[in-house]
Scaffold this motif. Structure first.
Motif, mmCIF file in Angstrom:
data_model
loop_
_atom_site.group_PDB
_atom_site.id
_atom_site.type_symbol
_atom_site.label_atom_id
_atom_site.label_comp_id
_atom_site.label_asym_id
_atom_site.label_seq_id
_atom_site.Cartn_x
_atom_site.Cartn_y
_atom_site.Cartn_z
ATOM 1 N N VAL A 1 4.112 -2.426 0.759
ATOM 2 C CA VAL A 1 3.440 -2.057 -0.493
ATOM 3 C C VAL A 1 2.602 -3.245 -0.923
ATOM 4 O O VAL A 1 3.116 -4.361 -1.028
ATOM 5 N N ASP A 2 1.309 -2.994 -1.126
ATOM 6 C CA ASP A 2 0.439 -4.105 -1.499
ATOM 7 C C ASP A 2 -0.014 -3.922 -2.942
ATOM 8 O O ASP A 2 -0.828 -3.049 -3.236
ATOM 9 N N HIS A 3 0.531 -4.724 -3.820
ATOM 10 C CA HIS A 3 0.212 -4.639 -5.243
ATOM 11 C C HIS A 3 0.230 -3.201 -5.753
ATOM 12 O O HIS A 3 -0.734 -2.705 -6.326
ATOM 13 N N GLY A 4 1.333 -2.542 -5.470
ATOM 14 C CA GLY A 4 1.556 -1.195 -5.992
ATOM 15 C C GLY A 4 0.993 -0.087 -5.109
ATOM 16 O O GLY A 4 1.272 1.085 -5.335
ATOM 17 N N LYS A 5 0.188 -0.444 -4.088
ATOM 18 C CA LYS A 5 -0.411 0.604 -3.239
ATOM 19 C C LYS A 5 0.274 0.633 -1.878
ATOM 20 O O LYS A 5 0.592 -0.430 -1.334
ATOM 21 N N GLN A 6 0.476 1.831 -1.336
ATOM 22 C CA GLN A 6 1.046 1.985 0.006
ATOM 23 C C GLN A 6 0.240 1.150 0.986
ATOM 24 O O GLN A 6 -0.983 1.258 1.041
ATOM 25 N N GLY A 7 0.907 0.333 1.765
ATOM 26 C CA GLY A 7 0.193 -0.513 2.722
ATOM 27 C C GLY A 7 0.578 -0.175 4.143
ATOM 28 O O GLY A 7 0.494 -1.026 5.010
ATOM 29 N N GLY A 8 1.094 1.018 4.383
ATOM 30 C CA GLY A 8 1.443 1.446 5.738
ATOM 31 C C GLY A 8 2.939 1.420 5.975
ATOM 32 O O GLY A 8 3.675 0.722 5.278
ATOM 33 N N GLU A 9 3.410 2.225 6.949
ATOM 34 C CA GLU A 9 4.817 2.203 7.312
ATOM 35 C C GLU A 9 5.010 2.572 8.770
ATOM 36 O O GLU A 9 4.099 3.089 9.407
ATOM 37 N N GLY A 10 6.180 2.259 9.311
ATOM 38 C CA GLY A 10 6.432 2.560 10.716
ATOM 39 C C GLY A 10 7.741 1.967 11.165
ATOM 40 O O GLY A 10 8.423 1.281 10.383
ATOM 41 N N PRO A 11 8.129 2.249 12.413
ATOM 42 C CA PRO A 11 9.399 1.741 12.914
ATOM 43 C C PRO A 11 9.364 0.219 13.077
ATOM 44 O O PRO A 11 8.296 -0.362 13.282
ATOM 45 N N VAL B 1 3.370 -6.319 -8.291
ATOM 46 C CA VAL B 1 2.720 -7.611 -8.556
ATOM 47 C C VAL B 1 2.801 -8.542 -7.339
ATOM 48 O O VAL B 1 2.791 -9.764 -7.481
ATOM 49 N N SER B 2 2.931 -7.962 -6.130
ATOM 50 C CA SER B 2 3.011 -8.795 -4.931
ATOM 51 C C SER B 2 2.690 -7.940 -3.714
ATOM 52 O O SER B 2 2.366 -6.754 -3.832
ATOM 53 N N ARG B 3 2.810 -8.555 -2.560
ATOM 54 C CA ARG B 3 2.786 -7.764 -1.333
ATOM 55 C C ARG B 3 4.219 -7.738 -0.836
ATOM 56 O O ARG B 3 4.812 -8.776 -0.522
ATOM 57 N N MET B 4 4.799 -6.538 -0.791
ATOM 58 C CA MET B 4 6.215 -6.438 -0.427
ATOM 59 C C MET B 4 6.378 -5.746 0.921
ATOM 60 O O MET B 4 5.801 -4.681 1.156
ATOM 61 N N THR B 5 7.184 -6.347 1.786
ATOM 62 C CA THR B 5 7.525 -5.708 3.058
ATOM 63 C C THR B 5 9.004 -5.367 3.012
ATOM 64 O O THR B 5 9.844 -6.268 2.889
ATOM 65 N N ASN C 1 4.505 0.388 -13.711
ATOM 66 C CA ASN C 1 5.315 -0.584 -12.972
ATOM 67 C C ASN C 1 4.926 -2.017 -13.303
ATOM 68 O O ASN C 1 5.768 -2.896 -13.407
ATOM 69 N N ARG C 2 3.591 -2.215 -13.462
ATOM 70 C CA ARG C 2 3.178 -3.585 -13.769
ATOM 71 C C ARG C 2 3.654 -3.995 -15.161
ATOM 72 O O ARG C 2 3.972 -5.140 -15.404
ATOM 73 N N ILE C 3 3.680 -3.028 -16.066
ATOM 74 C CA ILE C 3 4.182 -3.335 -17.410
ATOM 75 C C ILE C 3 5.671 -3.685 -17.323
ATOM 76 O O ILE C 3 6.119 -4.684 -17.884
ATOM 77 N N ALA C 4 6.427 -2.903 -16.553
ATOM 78 C CA ALA C 4 7.856 -3.204 -16.404
ATOM 79 C C ALA C 4 8.044 -4.560 -15.740
ATOM 80 O O ALA C 4 8.944 -5.326 -16.089
ATOM 81 N N ALA C 5 7.160 -4.866 -14.787
ATOM 82 C CA ALA C 5 7.275 -6.147 -14.085
ATOM 83 C C ALA C 5 7.180 -7.302 -15.082
ATOM 84 O O ALA C 5 7.803 -8.348 -14.904
ATOM 85 N N GLY C 6 6.391 -7.079 -16.142
ATOM 86 C CA GLY C 6 6.259 -8.124 -17.155
ATOM 87 C C GLY C 6 7.595 -8.521 -17.738
ATOM 88 O O GLY C 6 7.826 -9.680 -18.074
ATOM 89 N N GLU C 7 8.497 -7.549 -17.845
ATOM 90 C CA GLU C 7 9.818 -7.862 -18.420
ATOM 91 C C GLU C 7 10.797 -8.340 -17.363
ATOM 92 O O GLU C 7 11.597 -9.229 -17.590
ATOM 93 N N LEU D 1 3.045 -13.347 -4.790
ATOM 94 C CA LEU D 1 3.557 -12.906 -6.090
ATOM 95 C C LEU D 1 2.598 -13.339 -7.203
ATOM 96 O O LEU D 1 2.191 -14.502 -7.253
ATOM 97 N N PHE D 2 2.278 -12.423 -8.073
ATOM 98 C CA PHE D 2 1.414 -12.674 -9.246
ATOM 99 C C PHE D 2 -0.019 -13.075 -8.897
ATOM 100 O O PHE D 2 -0.752 -13.505 -9.774
ATOM 101 N N GLU D 3 -0.394 -12.925 -7.614
ATOM 102 C CA GLU D 3 -1.743 -13.356 -7.261
ATOM 103 C C GLU D 3 -2.780 -12.595 -8.075
ATOM 104 O O GLU D 3 -3.812 -13.133 -8.451
#
Ligand SMILES: Nc1ncnc2c1ncn2[C@@H]1O[C@H](COP(=O)(O)OP(=O)(O)OP(=O)(O)O)[C@@H](O)[C@H]1O
Ligand SMILES: [Mg+2]
Length: 584
Positions: free
Chosen positions: A123-133, A104-108, A12-18, A147-149
């Motif tokens: 999702v925090d830089h590609g890793k599950q960062g928790g979920e819920g209602p 490449v970011s923290r996404m909510t 995914n990070r490689i794809a993000a490069g493009e 982004l890109f940190e």
């Protein structure tokens, strides 16, 4: 070294490069997703040019929680229901934007389908960062932070938050023009930038492009062989130093396609200086199976099945509209530069658009200065006595010549000043064009053929164009590796600097490459030849010659501006003269 399969996070990070080059490209993907979800309203919030926060909230179809998980996986998409890639109508189809950005970011990611509850996945830089209602109105809201940190290599290439904001704004404008039926609201650093209501495409374009285009733009609408083109372009005299206000769309998809940009340039080629650019919003519609959108990871380029038909439609359509507009403006009181004669208080240059009026105004100042110098010292300008009745020629009757460069003529409704070099250059070009169309180009054999030395690639280009050049009255022949023999030049030119002409032609041909049709190449080459033939500034003209030039200008299409887009003549109306003398 052994081969290993890469973990999906790295993929995914490689794809993000493009796909995610900078905040603006992530934003573009998110807004495209919102549009694909059928949204009617899209709200965008940015902080620090998107470097700190990018948020896109829509009222589209939303996703149930299991689909949200899927959406964050690579190569998962709802947009290709069969396995074909040849009838794509959605913006997205690759199924990689969300996982790429999330790597490449923290996404909510918040989403809610109408009639059920909302759900959030982080999702925090590609890793599950928790979920819920979570609570939100029906639709989807994607928030991207930091982004890109963790990608210092990418961060290094980012520019100031101002520049990143400018790129984000540009991306949103393009999509807002593409879909005028959708509401868009944009906020940056807590400031509201715009809020656009659904409207017709031309009105949306007018809202987002400079308002000056109202007076300085030409509407385009044409169709040929199943291809359609609509939009607006600027008059040649209304241009910019950068090509940044060119908005091009193929089947409502914003693109930055080289073929289209080249065709736009081609249409303005001898109407605008080389380093200036028109403003344009052009919408091309092409049957779905004649265009391939799967060419570029960011989907900003396309490939056409028949590129020359597309080019032909754009160049031909714009050219016809520009020609019509130039004839119209040449018959108006104030030709190519409408603000030329207004006083400085009336004229407020627009901040967003540069004009080329500095030049004509400077020219005017020098006309006045030169005229004053002439009158103060030896009055050397020849003059015709004013007669009672002035025949009603639009460009008037020649009264004299100033600085051996400008013709001063008296028209029924005012005073006309003509730049004889600029006008003559245009006339030569139009004469050559007419002669070419009529098949009657005359050439002037040189008493002694001239040998012109050029580098080998330049010689090759000239040699390859031998037949086309002969059609324009220029007879050339290869003369060894590094030289060309010139036997005859176009008669319309008179005596000319053959060596300068040939090296200009070689670079012209190099620039045109193979993307241009023969017809277009001939037009460009004629313009280069015409420029060499028009060395008439500084030549003293007789009254008969001046009048002949004026009459030829009146009869010649596009004579209101020279080959570089500057006006060839200006008119000072009686009322303006009176104003200058304080009589009004
Ligand atoms: N705002 C949204 N509203 C509803 N569904 C969405 C939204 N954003 C994404 N999705 C869903 O998530 C899927 C994955 O999105 P993603 O952007 O990663 O891929 P895509 O849009 O299918 O293709 P591409 O990578 O070319 O953009 C989409 O196919 C869509 O079903
Ligand atoms: Mg997408």
């Amino acid at each position: 070294m052994s081969i290993r399969r890469l973990p999906s996070e790295l993929v995914n990070r490689i794809a993000a490069g493009e796909v995610v080059e900078r905040p603006a490209s992530a934003l573009k993907e998110l807004v495209e997703n919102a549009l694909d979800a059928g949204s009617g309203t899209i709200r965008i919030r940015l902080v620090a040019g998107g470097l700190e926060l990018l948020e896109v909230a829509d009222d589209g179809c939303g996703m149930p929680s299991d689909e949200m998980r899927l959406a964050l996986e690579r190569h998962a998409t709802s947009k290709l229901q069969d396995d074909g890639l040849d009838r794509i109508t959605s913006f997205g189809f690759r199924g990689e934007a969300l996982p790429s950005i999330a790597s490449v970011s923290r996404m909510t990611l918040d989403s809610r389908v109408r009639g059920s509850d909302g759900w959030r996945i982080v999702v925090d830089h590609g890793k599950q960062g928790g979920e819920g209602p979570t609570a939100l109105p029906p639709g989807t809201c994607v928030r991207v932070e930091r982004l890109f940190e963790k990608v210092p290599a990418r961060r290094k290439f980012l520019r100031s938050s101002r520049a990143e904001y400018a790129a984000c704004l540009d991306a949103v404008k393009r999509l807002a023009m593409a879909r005028s039926d959708v509401s868009f609201a944009l906020e940056h650093d807590g400031r509201r930038i715009f809020s656009l209501q659904p409207t017709a495409p031309p009105l949306r374009v007018a809202e987002l492009l400079t308002a000056e285009l109202d007076r300085n733009g030409i509407g385009i609408e044409c169709e040929r062989n199943g291809l359609g083109l609509t939009g607006v372009v600027s008059l040649p005299t209304f241009n910019r130093g950068m090509a940044d206000q060119q908005y091009l769309f193929v089947n409502a998809r914003p693109v930055k396609d080289r073929l289209l940009v080249g065709a736009l340039r081609g249409a303005y080629r001898d109407l605008i200086p080389r380093d200036r650019h028109p403003i344009a919003a052009l919408f091309l519609s092409v049957p779905l199976d004649e265009v391939d959108v799967n060419v570029h990871p960011a989907k900003t380029e396309v490939r056409f099945r028949d590129p020359s038909a597309v080019r032909g439609l754009i160049v031909g359509g714009l050219r016809a509209a520009l020609d019509e507009a130039s004839q119209r403006s040449a018959t108006r009181e104030q030709p190519a530069a409408p603000v030329l004669w207004t006083t400085s208080e009336d004229y407020q240059p627009s901040q967003s658009v540069e004009r080329i009026t500095e030049e004509p105004i400077a020219t005017m100042a020098s006309v006045v200065a030169e005229a004053r110098a002439l009158f103060e010292h030896a009055p050397a300008a020849r003059a015709e006595p004013a007669v009672q009745d002035v025949p009603s020629y639009p460009l008037g009757v020649a009264r004299g010549q100033v600085a051996a460069t400008y013709i001063v003529a008296e028209a029924e409704d005012g005073l006309v000043i003509v730049d004889q070099h600029a006008a003559h250059e245009r006339l030569v070009l139009e004469r050559m064009r007419a002669a070419r169309e009529g098949g009657t180009i005359a050439c002037q054999p040189l008493l002694m053929p001239e040998v012109i030395e050029l580098d080998e690639p330049d010689c090759d280009r000239i040699e390859a164009a031998t037949a086309e050049l002969a059609g324009l009255g220029l007879e050339v022949e290869r003369f060894g590796t590094n030289a060309i023999l010139v036997r005859a030049t176009p008669a319309a030119l008179g005596k000319t600097d053959v060596s300068g002409l040939l090296s200009d032609l070689a670079s012209e041909l190099a620039e045109l490459g193979s993307a241009f049709s023969l017809q277009e190449k001939l037009n460009h080459v004629s313009a280069t030849i015409a420029c060499h033939g028009s060395v008439r500034a500084g030549r003293v003209l007789s009254v008969a010659e001046m009048n002949a030039l004026l009459r030829e200008m009146e009869a010649t299409p596009r004579s209101g501006q020279c080959n570089h887009g500057r006006p060839t003549w200006v008119k000072l109306g009686h009322s303006e003269i009176e104003k200058l003398f304080g009589r009004r």
